[in-house]
Design a protein around this motif. Structure first.
Motif, PDB file in Angstrom:
ATOM      1  N   ASP A   1      27.776  -7.792 -25.586  1.00 26.74           N
ATOM      2  CA  ASP A   1      29.007  -8.259 -24.945  1.00 26.74           C
ATOM      3  C   ASP A   1      28.912  -8.123 -23.432  1.00 26.74           C
ATOM      4  O   ASP A   1      29.488  -8.921 -22.692  1.00 26.74           O
TER       5      ASP A   1
ATOM      6  N   SER B   1      39.729  -8.101 -29.558  1.00 27.97           N
ATOM      7  CA  SER B   1      38.486  -7.346 -29.773  1.00 27.97           C
ATOM      8  C   SER B   1      38.699  -5.885 -29.392  1.00 27.97           C
ATOM      9  O   SER B   1      39.279  -5.575 -28.361  1.00 27.97           O
TER      10      SER B   1
ATOM     11  N   LEU C   1      32.962  -3.046 -27.904  1.00 28.03           N
ATOM     12  CA  LEU C   1      32.092  -3.727 -26.947  1.00 28.03           C
ATOM     13  C   LEU C   1      30.701  -3.129 -27.007  1.00 28.03           C
ATOM     14  O   LEU C   1      30.539  -1.909 -27.021  1.00 28.03           O
TER      15      LEU C   1
ATOM     16  N   VAL D   1      33.249   1.608 -27.101  1.00 27.50           N
ATOM     17  CA  VAL D   1      32.082   1.113 -26.376  1.00 27.50           C
ATOM     18  C   VAL D   1      30.816   1.662 -27.018  1.00 27.50           C
ATOM     19  O   VAL D   1      30.639   2.881 -27.124  1.00 27.50           O
TER      20      VAL D   1
ATOM     21  N   LEU E   1      36.269  -9.139 -22.867  1.00 27.57           N
ATOM     22  CA  LEU E   1      36.329  -9.304 -24.310  1.00 27.57           C
ATOM     23  C   LEU E   1      37.369 -10.359 -24.666  1.00 27.57           C
ATOM     24  O   LEU E   1      38.369 -10.507 -23.961  1.00 27.57           O
TER      25      LEU E   1
END
Length: 231
Positions: free
Chosen positions: A88, A20, A23, A51, A16
């Motif tokens: 991502d 950030s 993800l 996530v 990342l």
């Protein structure tokens, strides 16, 4: 922050950009790749990253301590629809051309399983971690038996250490394990550090207890399972 090997750039790169905190990940792989994706997710979440995960495998993987992810039935198109048009991380277990406009980072899981899954499937998880996720490895029944023996030994020791006076976490060992996880998911390196800690007579049992449980947030081998059962 976690760095992984990108198959397109052939470099280990940060997963990342700086700052950030979320993800979007899609995993298209068999059981070994799903375990690797779970390890990546746990490392990221340990760092405070949220996530958003989906996968193409509908099978229930909770016996392997793989955290739930949204199932997608139509592969990459479904993952992109679900996650806002861009990923991502895309983790797969095949060599393939990846659309750079849709995927920021592509990683490949290279392990295969050539043995039936035992009744307690967690030895599969440990046997996979004995190899780096992107190194070709074929797990056999012997590998799973050895991993099962190791898990059993660690659970017994954690239960024994739980009876000893409490001590702070062994910070040097814990930090070294975290660095190994962040360095291209170096699970073999993290396990070497854990085994060295197991044998280190200079570290109090209470510190070993705390550090093994700290590591188990990522390893997810249920190392506390025998606490209170040894009497």
């Amino acid at each position: 922050m976690l760095r992984l090997y990108d198959t397109r750039h052939r470099l280990v790169e940060p997963l990342l950009p700086p700052g950030s905190r979320a993800l979007r990940a899609y995993t298209s792989a068999g059981l070994p790749g799903q375990v690797h994706a779970d390890l990546i997710r746990r490392v990221l979440e340990r760092s405070g990253v949220r996530v958003l995960a989906c996968r193409d495998l509908a099978e229930d993987l909770t016996p392997l301590n793989v955290r739930p992810a949204e199932p997608v039935a139509d592969g990459m198109p479904g993952a992109l629809r679900l996650l806002g048009g861009r990923l991502d991380l895309y983790l797969s277990d095949t060599e393939e051309v990846v659309d750079d406009a849709a995927v920021r980072h592509h990683a490949r899981s290279a392990a295969t399983l050539d043995a039936p899954i035992p009744g307690d499937p967690l030895p599969v998880r440990l046997a996979l971690m004995e190899h780096r996720y992107r190194d070709a490895a074929t797990l056999t029944s012997d590998d799973l038996r050895e991993a099962g023996d190791t898990i059993g030994r660690w659970r017994r020791k954690v239960a024994e250490w739980a009876e000893e006076p409490s001590s702070p976490i062994a910070k040097d060992h814990a930090d070294a394990m975290n660095e190994a996880f962040d360095d291209d998911l170096d699970t073999p390196g993290a396990l070497r550090i854990l085994r060295a800690l197991e044998e280190d007579r200079e570290v109090p049992p209470g510190s070993k207890f705390e550090t093994f449980l700290h590591a188990d947030h990522i390893l997810a081998l249920d190392l506390s399972a025998d606490i209170g059962r040894l009497r």
